[in-house]
Structures are given as structure tokens and as C-alpha cells.
Scaffold this active site. Structure first.
Site, PDB file in Angstrom:
ATOM      1  CB  SER A  87      -0.951   0.010   1.201  1.00  0.00           C
ATOM      2  OG  SER A  87      -2.011  -0.897   0.983  1.00  0.00           O
ATOM      3  CE  LYS A  90      -4.769   1.634  -0.260  1.00  0.00           C
ATOM      4  NZ  LYS A  90      -4.033   0.381  -0.076  1.00  0.00           N
ATOM      5  CB  SER A 144      -3.911   1.313   4.255  1.00  0.00           C
ATOM      6  OG  SER A 144      -3.057   0.946   3.206  1.00  0.00           O
ATOM      7  CE  LYS A 249      -1.141   4.084   2.452  1.00  0.00           C
ATOM      8  NZ  LYS A 249      -1.224   3.075   3.528  1.00  0.00           N
TER       9      LYS A 249
END
Length: 307
Positions: A87, A90, A144, A249
Site C-alpha cells: 500500500s 497509495k 489504507s 504510509k
């Protein structure tokens, strides 16, 4: 050891020296010997400390820590190894959405097309849920949310295929030569990059105020079918007063392991931290804390040396 033998012999001879007066030269030799032993002991301890400061144990298979201002590499562990990034993807998805200038207040319906049928990941965003593009962006970056990211890609002009193409064009523009993107969520193991490339990604994403704000938000509540749903940040460090995090993140799929990227203020420096393929649920957080302690030790040691 030699110095232990010296002190043992000194104690044995103590009784003898009590019976006679020391020659002046004997006293001088004894004093010099004592200073010599102390110097060796202190030097050994300092050498041990110096060796400890030069290394930091990390459980992540690949890691890179870079000074965001000077570009200096602080830690490098397999930084050129290309691996799935889960992820972390993203961040690229968010930049593509913002770059296109799409209306963030537009209402988007979560579709069955957004469901992860391959890995079966869970989501509280059921098909039929209606959120704004802005809310989907918050949930994708902060918690997420895979269906949120999938919906963002699906509703991009030209659909998911055009969205993924735009992601790869953006990666090329940033000089991310080791990177490739195959979907907007990171659920595909074909989304790959090196730690060195992800430093470039984090640096670029940090230029977007919305990404900085949304990725470090502790929690966010949305209304779905008339009831509130609260989501939390997947990086618990954003809730810690011990950390100054400007961008964050996390990522995880089995092929990628636990991943974490951040831009943080540590030891009076603005740093980009990339941790990839860390096994164990808390290992990436453990690595982040080990890096923090190590840098603080380095700074303290440098301060003592200059004073």
C-alpha cells in the site's frame, strides 16, 4: 587480563610495602602504571561505544534513511533491491488524483468492482456506500482503505487502466527507474520499487499539503448509509508525542512483508525513512524506534565530543 593481574599483585605486595618505606622511584612507577591501566580501560569503553554508534540492527530486509535537506544517506540496507511495495502504492495514487485536478467534492459510489476478490481483504465500505472523492482520498492514505483506492482509480477519466498508466508516467517523471505500478491499491505484487526509488516518491508526495495532512491524521469519521464509521491511522506512531511525522504510509501483503515510509523530524534533521519487507506485525515500528534511538545517540555523542 594484564591489568587484573597487576592489581592482584599490588594487593599481595601491599603488606610487604607496609613493612618498609617505598623508594621514590617505586611510587612514581606505581602512579604511572595506574594511569596507564585507567587509560586502557576508558579507551576500550569508548571504542565499544563508537562501534555501537556505527551500526543499527534492523529487521527490515531493505531500508534507506536519507537527509531530506542535504541528500546525505544516513542508513542504507539493500536500498537497490526491487521488491513489492504493497500500500505504499497509495501515495502515488493520491498524487495522480490531485495532479488531474478532479473535483474532490464529487460523490462516488463504492462498487462491487472495488472489492478485492483476489486476496479477500476486508473492508467496512460496502458496495453502495457513497462518499466524496476527498473522503476516499483520506481513507486511502490514512487507514489504507483498499476499496477507497480502487474506487478512486475506477472513477478516474478513462478508468483504472488509464489511472495505472498515469501512475507509471508519474513514476518515470520522478526518476523512479526501478518502479512499476499495476493497480491503484498495492494489492498486486506487481507493484514494485526499490527503497531508493521510494525516497523519491516520499519526497515528491511531501510537496502536496493534502497528502501530508491526510496521511498523518490520527482518525477520521465518515457517514455511510446514515451511520458514522470511524477509521484510524494504520501507523500508530502518528499518535505518539515522541514523533514529529510530516508524512506517513504503511503497507502489507504477504509478498511485500510489513512496509513503512515516513518523512520525519529526528535528531534536529528532516529525514525520509523507508522500511521494506519487515516480518512480524510490530517489526517495522520496532525498526523505526531503533533508528530514532540510534540517531539520538549519535547526536548526543557528537555533542559531547564538541564540548
Amino acid at each position: 587480563m594484564i591489568w587484573l593481574s597487576f592489581f592482584s599483585e599490588a594487593r599481595l605486595n601491599c603488606g610487604k610495602t607496609m613493612q618498609r618505606k617505598l623508594h621514590p622511584l617505586e611510587g612514581i612507577v606505581a602512579v604511572f602504571a595506574l594511569f596507564f591501566v585507567l587509560a586502557i580501560t576508558i579507551g576500550f569503553a569508548q571504542a565499544q561505544e563508537a562501534r555501537a554508534q556505527k551500526t543499527v540492527y534492523l529487521r527490515s530486509a531493505a531500508a534507506l534513511v536519507q537527509d531530506a535537506d542535504t541528500g546525505e544517506i544516513v542508513i542504507n540496507k539493500n536500498a537497490d533491491s526491487v521488491t513489492p511495495i504493497a500500500s505504499i502504492t497509495k501515495l502515488m495514487s493520491a498524487m495522480v488524483i490531485i495532479d488531474r485536478g478532479l473535483a474532490l467534492d464529487a460523490r462516488i459510489v463504492v462498487s462491487r468492482e472495488d472489492v478485492d476478490w483476489k486476496k479477500g481483504t476486508r473492508s467496512r465500505l460496502q458496495p453502495g456506500a457513497i462518499l466524496t472523492r476527498d473522503e476516499l482520498l483520506v481513507l486511502a492514505l490514512m487507514s489504507s482503505e483498499n476499496r477507497a483506492a480502487a474506487a478512486l482509480g475506477r472513477t478516474y477519466p478513462g478508468g483504472t487502466e488509464a489511472f495505472v498508466a498515469a501512475m507509471n508516467v508519474k513514476a518515470a517523471a520522478l526518476g523512479m527507474t526501478d518502479s512499476h505500478f499495476a493497480d491503484p491499491t498495492g494489492l498486486s505484487a506487481r507493484n514494485v520499487a526499490s527503497a531508493r526509488d521510494l525516497v523519491k516518491l516520499v519526497r515528491a508526495a511531501h510537496e502536496y499539503p493534502l497528502i501530508r495532512e491526510y496521511s498523518t491524521r490520527e482518525r477520521h469519521t465518515v457517514q455511510v448509509h446514515g451511520r458514522p464509521l470511524q477509521f484510524r491511522n494504520t501507523n500508530g506512531l502518528v499518535r505518539s508525542t515522541q514523533w514529529e511525522i510530516g508524512l506517513s504510509k504503511t503497507g502489507y501483503i504477504s509478498e511485500a512483508g510489513r512496509c513503512l515510509v515516513m518523512q520525519v523530524r529526528l535528531a534536529s534533521k528532516e529525514l525520509i525513512v523507508v522500511l521494506l519487507d519487515s516480518w512480524g506485525k510490530q517489526s517495522r515500528i520496532g525498526d523505526a524506534n531503533r533508528i530514532k534511538r540510534w540517531l539520538e545517540l549519535q547526536t548526543a555523542s557528537a555533542s559531547r565530543s564538541s564540548s
